[in-house]
Design a protein around this motif. Structure first.
Motif, short mmCIF file in Angstrom:
data_model
loop_
_atom_site.label_atom_id
_atom_site.label_comp_id
_atom_site.label_asym_id
_atom_site.label_seq_id
_atom_site.Cartn_x
_atom_site.Cartn_y
_atom_site.Cartn_z
N VAL A 13 0.95 -1.11 -0.08
CA VAL A 13 0.03 0.19 0.31
C VAL A 13 0.71 1.26 -0.15
CG1 VAL A 13 -1.85 -1.01 1.20
CG2 VAL A 13 -0.10 0.07 2.68
N ALA A 14 0.29 2.10 -0.79
CA ALA A 14 0.99 3.24 -0.88
C ALA A 14 0.78 4.62 -0.29
CB ALA A 14 1.81 3.47 -2.55
N SER A 15 -0.86 4.83 0.20
CA SER A 15 -0.94 5.53 0.50
C SER A 15 -2.46 5.23 2.11
CB SER A 15 -1.55 6.66 0.35
OG SER A 15 -3.34 5.79 -0.02
N ASP A 16 -3.22 6.09 2.73
CA ASP A 16 -3.48 5.87 4.13
C ASP A 16 -5.16 5.60 3.11
OD1 ASP A 16 -2.46 6.75 5.82
OD2 ASP A 16 -3.24 8.18 6.06
N PHE A 17 -5.41 5.74 2.19
CA PHE A 17 -6.52 5.03 0.94
C PHE A 17 -6.17 4.09 1.04
CE2 PHE A 17 -9.23 4.33 -3.06
CZ PHE A 17 -9.83 5.56 -2.47
N ASP A 18 -5.18 4.02 1.16
CA ASP A 18 -4.83 1.69 -0.09
C ASP A 18 -5.04 1.34 1.76
OD1 ASP A 18 -4.15 3.25 -2.27
OD2 ASP A 18 -1.99 2.38 -2.94
N TYR A 19 -4.46 1.99 2.63
CA TYR A 19 -4.38 1.02 3.36
C TYR A 19 -5.41 0.42 4.24
CZ TYR A 19 -3.53 -1.18 8.41
OH TYR A 19 -3.32 -1.68 8.82
N GLN A 20 -6.57 2.33 4.42
CA GLN A 20 -7.76 1.52 4.14
C GLN A 20 -8.73 1.13 3.41
OE1 GLN A 20 -9.62 2.39 7.58
NE2 GLN A 20 -6.91 2.50 8.09
N SER A 21 -8.45 0.85 2.50
CA SER A 21 -9.64 0.22 1.14
C SER A 21 -8.84 -1.41 1.33
CB SER A 21 -9.23 0.80 -0.01
OG SER A 21 -9.54 1.97 0.27
N LEU A 22 -7.40 -1.44 0.85
CA LEU A 22 -7.73 -2.76 1.58
C LEU A 22 -7.71 -3.39 3.28
CD1 LEU A 22 -5.98 -2.07 -0.92
CD2 LEU A 22 -4.36 -4.08 -0.15
N ALA A 23 -7.33 -2.90 4.19
CA ALA A 23 -8.11 -3.49 5.04
C ALA A 23 -9.45 -4.01 4.96
CB ALA A 23 -7.84 -2.54 6.92
N LEU A 24 -10.30 -2.82 4.47
CA LEU A 24 -11.56 -3.62 4.65
C LEU A 24 -11.78 -4.18 4.02
CD1 LEU A 24 -14.26 -2.76 4.32
CD2 LEU A 24 -14.18 -1.21 3.21
N ALA A 25 -10.93 -4.82 2.44
CA ALA A 25 -11.46 -5.86 1.86
C ALA A 25 -10.90 -7.18 2.91
CB ALA A 25 -10.50 -5.74 0.89
N LEU A 26 -10.09 -7.11 3.42
CA LEU A 26 -9.86 -7.97 4.10
C LEU A 26 -10.85 -8.53 4.83
CD1 LEU A 26 -7.04 -9.84 5.22
CD2 LEU A 26 -5.61 -8.20 6.26
N TYR A 27 -11.05 -7.09 5.97
CA TYR A 27 -12.28 -7.92 7.01
C TYR A 27 -13.53 -8.81 5.47
CZ TYR A 27 -11.43 -4.74 11.05
OH TYR A 27 -11.03 -4.49 12.21
N HIS A 28 -13.82 -8.42 4.74
CA HIS A 28 -14.74 -9.19 3.55
C HIS A 28 -14.19 -10.89 3.77
CE1 HIS A 28 -16.62 -5.79 2.65
NE2 HIS A 28 -17.50 -6.13 2.72
N GLU A 29 -12.85 -10.73 3.16
CA GLU A 29 -12.65 -11.96 3.01
C GLU A 29 -12.69 -12.92 4.11
OE1 GLU A 29 -11.98 -12.76 -0.05
OE2 GLU A 29 -10.81 -10.76 -1.22
N TRP A 30 -12.10 -12.60 5.60
CA TRP A 30 -12.18 -13.18 6.65
C TRP A 30 -13.43 -13.81 7.05
CZ3 TRP A 30 -7.83 -15.39 7.87
CH2 TRP A 30 -6.54 -14.59 8.02
N ILE A 31 -14.60 -13.36 6.63
CA ILE A 31 -16.07 -13.47 7.82
C ILE A 31 -15.76 -14.27 6.30
CG2 ILE A 31 -16.88 -11.69 6.06
CD1 ILE A 31 -19.02 -11.57 8.36
N GLU A 32 -16.32 -13.99 4.09
CA GLU A 32 -16.53 -15.64 3.58
C GLU A 32 -15.99 -16.99 4.05
OE1 GLU A 32 -16.91 -12.08 0.35
OE2 GLU A 32 -15.24 -12.91 0.58
N LEU A 33 -14.44 -16.20 4.88
CA LEU A 33 -13.59 -17.90 5.00
C LEU A 33 -14.06 -18.47 5.93
CD1 LEU A 33 -11.26 -19.79 5.08
CD2 LEU A 33 -10.32 -17.75 6.60
N ASP A 34 -15.30 -17.81 7.16
CA ASP A 34 -15.77 -18.80 7.76
C ASP A 34 -17.05 -18.82 7.93
OD1 ASP A 34 -16.36 -19.23 11.35
OD2 ASP A 34 -17.42 -17.35 10.59
N LEU A 35 -17.77 -17.54 7.66
CA LEU A 35 -19.16 -18.22 6.91
C LEU A 35 -19.53 -19.16 6.27
CD1 LEU A 35 -22.60 -17.53 6.85
CD2 LEU A 35 -21.38 -15.57 4.57
N PHE A 36 -18.56 -19.62 5.20
CA PHE A 36 -18.60 -20.71 4.21
C PHE A 36 -17.98 -22.33 4.61
CE2 PHE A 36 -16.71 -18.17 -0.05
CZ PHE A 36 -17.96 -17.33 1.06
#
Length: 476
Positions: A120-143
């Motif tokens: 990541v290269a900025s706060d925008f990048d970090y916060q956007s990818l962190a949000l995406a990671l929250y989604h990947e984690w819940i999908e891993l558990d939900l399935f």
């Protein structure tokens, strides 16, 4: 320290660089300096585990509440002119500058030979990818959770057989790779697995919640991907989100819905994706990275179309809790359930909704001119991990319903508005993206706003200061 891996003639192996030591992504057979195949070890996937606790948060009040914030410069971002180089360029099919190398036109971002760093290269990048990671984690558990919670017989009765269940397991395994890629680009502070609370009591509700979750997770990435400061990070994330799109389509097929009724899949702002996700996260580790994104109040669609019914448009208050407005089967009798639907209509369209590659349903879930009845929550609700985020809005009186789908944000006026009861209704618009392509279709999004601000897919985030409440709308 970051990894850098070089092979013959200075070829750079794909490398993820975070704030801490990152795992390099390497091919299984790179070419050595002697031009002989070299078997390289596969990188380690991120550490993960099966979440053993599910349900609402019952812990102590959070000591920190609200979104991450610094000094806010303005209540909204003022409009600005388009970049002059875009206005000046003439799209006449001719080359207008020298070519940097053979068969390569001038221009492009990140095409000058500079070393790509997958971080990541900025706060925008970090916060956007962190949000995406929250989604990947819940999908891993939900399935995994759905496969463990419901019996083979329950899946079979809905038309989801052993091979289909293997696909769901495979999709869970895909999330390991998605989470690994994002976590490596974020570094040591990347969000970790949490515990979750799902609005699901049977297989049909499980499938519907999945197809809604994967849609807003997919759309959430589409919304920010073109805006990332790190082009290499965007390239990595793109390869994950294309798989996410296939997952969403598969869950629609499992739910007996047409796999892709829309011609274009919309992107939504990060705060929309976080609003839709946060209520389903119960608790996270004490040192979990906090997000900057806004949590809007939930919009409840009182006659949300219900794909579990033969006539999904003839419905009242048949959703589970939360902003997903996912379907509830509680009040559906056997003769009303499309799982038991048989026969076809005069157009040879099906009345059943068992799992299938495609179902051409007889009765549409929604239609232009349909009255859509709404109720929205007041701001100030505690949501998200450890009830540590607070829903907020700048809007005192919503006046429009914004329908976000297929290259468009279309506004319809709110009617019979009651601010005391926080209720209103609107009428589903009759609008097409292209001739023959209804703009309001598929699993899409609805927001209440105080103005009909003109926005387009690239700058849709500008609508956020005007949003009063948010929901998923099941148009088709």
């Amino acid at each position: 320290m970051p990894f850098t891996n070089f092979y013959a003639a200075g070829l750079l192996a794909l490398t993820l660089v975070g704030n801490a030591c990152a795992v390099p992504v390497v091919s299984e057979a790179a070419t050595s300096v002697f031009s002989e195949p070299t078997n390289l070890p596969s990188p380690y996937a991120i550490s993960h585990h099966n979440v053993t606790s599910h349900g609402p948060y019952n812990g102590p009040p959070a000591t920190t509440t609200g979104a991450l914030s610094t000094s806010v410069l303005a209540p909204s971002i003022a409009p600005a002119p388009a970049p002059p180089q875009i206005l000046q360029y003439q799209p006449d099919g001719k080359l207008h500058a020298d070519q940097p190398m053979p068969f390569t036109p001038s221009g492009g971002i990140g095409t000058n030979g500079s070393l790509p760093l997958y971080k990541v290269a900025s706060d925008f990048d970090y916060q956007s990818l962190a949000l995406a990671l929250y989604h990947e984690w819940i999908e891993l558990d939900l399935f995994h959770w759905g496969l463990a919670t419901f019996s083979d017989e329950e899946f079979d009765s809905f038309g989801i057989n052993a091979e289909d269940r293997h696909l769901i397991q495979h999709m869970a395994d895909q999330e390991i790779g998605h989470a690994s890629v994002i976590a490596n680009m974020l570094g040591a502070s990347a969000p970790k697995q949490c515990t979750y609370n799902y609005p699901v009591s049977n297989v049909q509700e499980f499938v519907d919640f999945n197809q809604k979750l994967t849609r807003w997770a997919e759309a959430g990435v589409y919304g920010f991907l073109p805006h990332l400061d790190s082009g290499p990070a965007a390239a990595m994330l793109l390869q994950s989100i294309t798989v996410e799109a296939r997952q969403q389509m598969s869950f629609r097929q499992f739910g007996g819905q047409f796999p892709m009724p829309e011609w274009h899949t919309p992107g939504i702002p990060q705060s929309w994706a976080w609003t839709l996700l946060a209520p389903y996260i119960s608790s996270c580790p004490a040192d979990e990275t906090r997000l900057v994104w806004q949590n809007f109040p939930t919009l409840h669609i009182l006659n949300q179309p219900n794909p579990a019914r033969i006539n999904g448009a003839d419905v009242w208050n048949e959703t589970t809790w939360g902003p997903a407005n996912s379907l509830s089967t509680k009040d559906i009798t056997p003769d009303e359930s499309c799982v038991n639907g048989t026969g076809t209509d005069t157009a040879n369209s099906s009345m059943d909704c068992t799992a299938a590659i495609a179902q051409n349903r007889s009765i549409p879930l929604s239609y232009p001119g349909r009255q859509v009845f709404l109720h929205w929550d007041a701001p100030g609700q505690l949501v998200g991990p450890n009830n540590s985020y607070v829903t907020t809005t700048n809007v005192a009186e919503p006046r429009f319903a914004a329908w976000l789908s297929q290259l468009n944000v279309t506004y319809t006026p709110l009617l019979n508005v009651s601010l005391a009861e926080r209720t209103a209704y609107t009428v589903q618009p009759n609008v097409s993206t292209w001739k023959g392509d209804p703009a309001v279709n598929g699993t899409m999004f609805m927001a209440l706003t105080d103005t009909d601000l003109f926005v387009t897919p690239y700058n849709v985030t500008m609508i956020n200061p005007h949003v009063a409440a948010l929901a998923v709308y099941q148009a088709g």
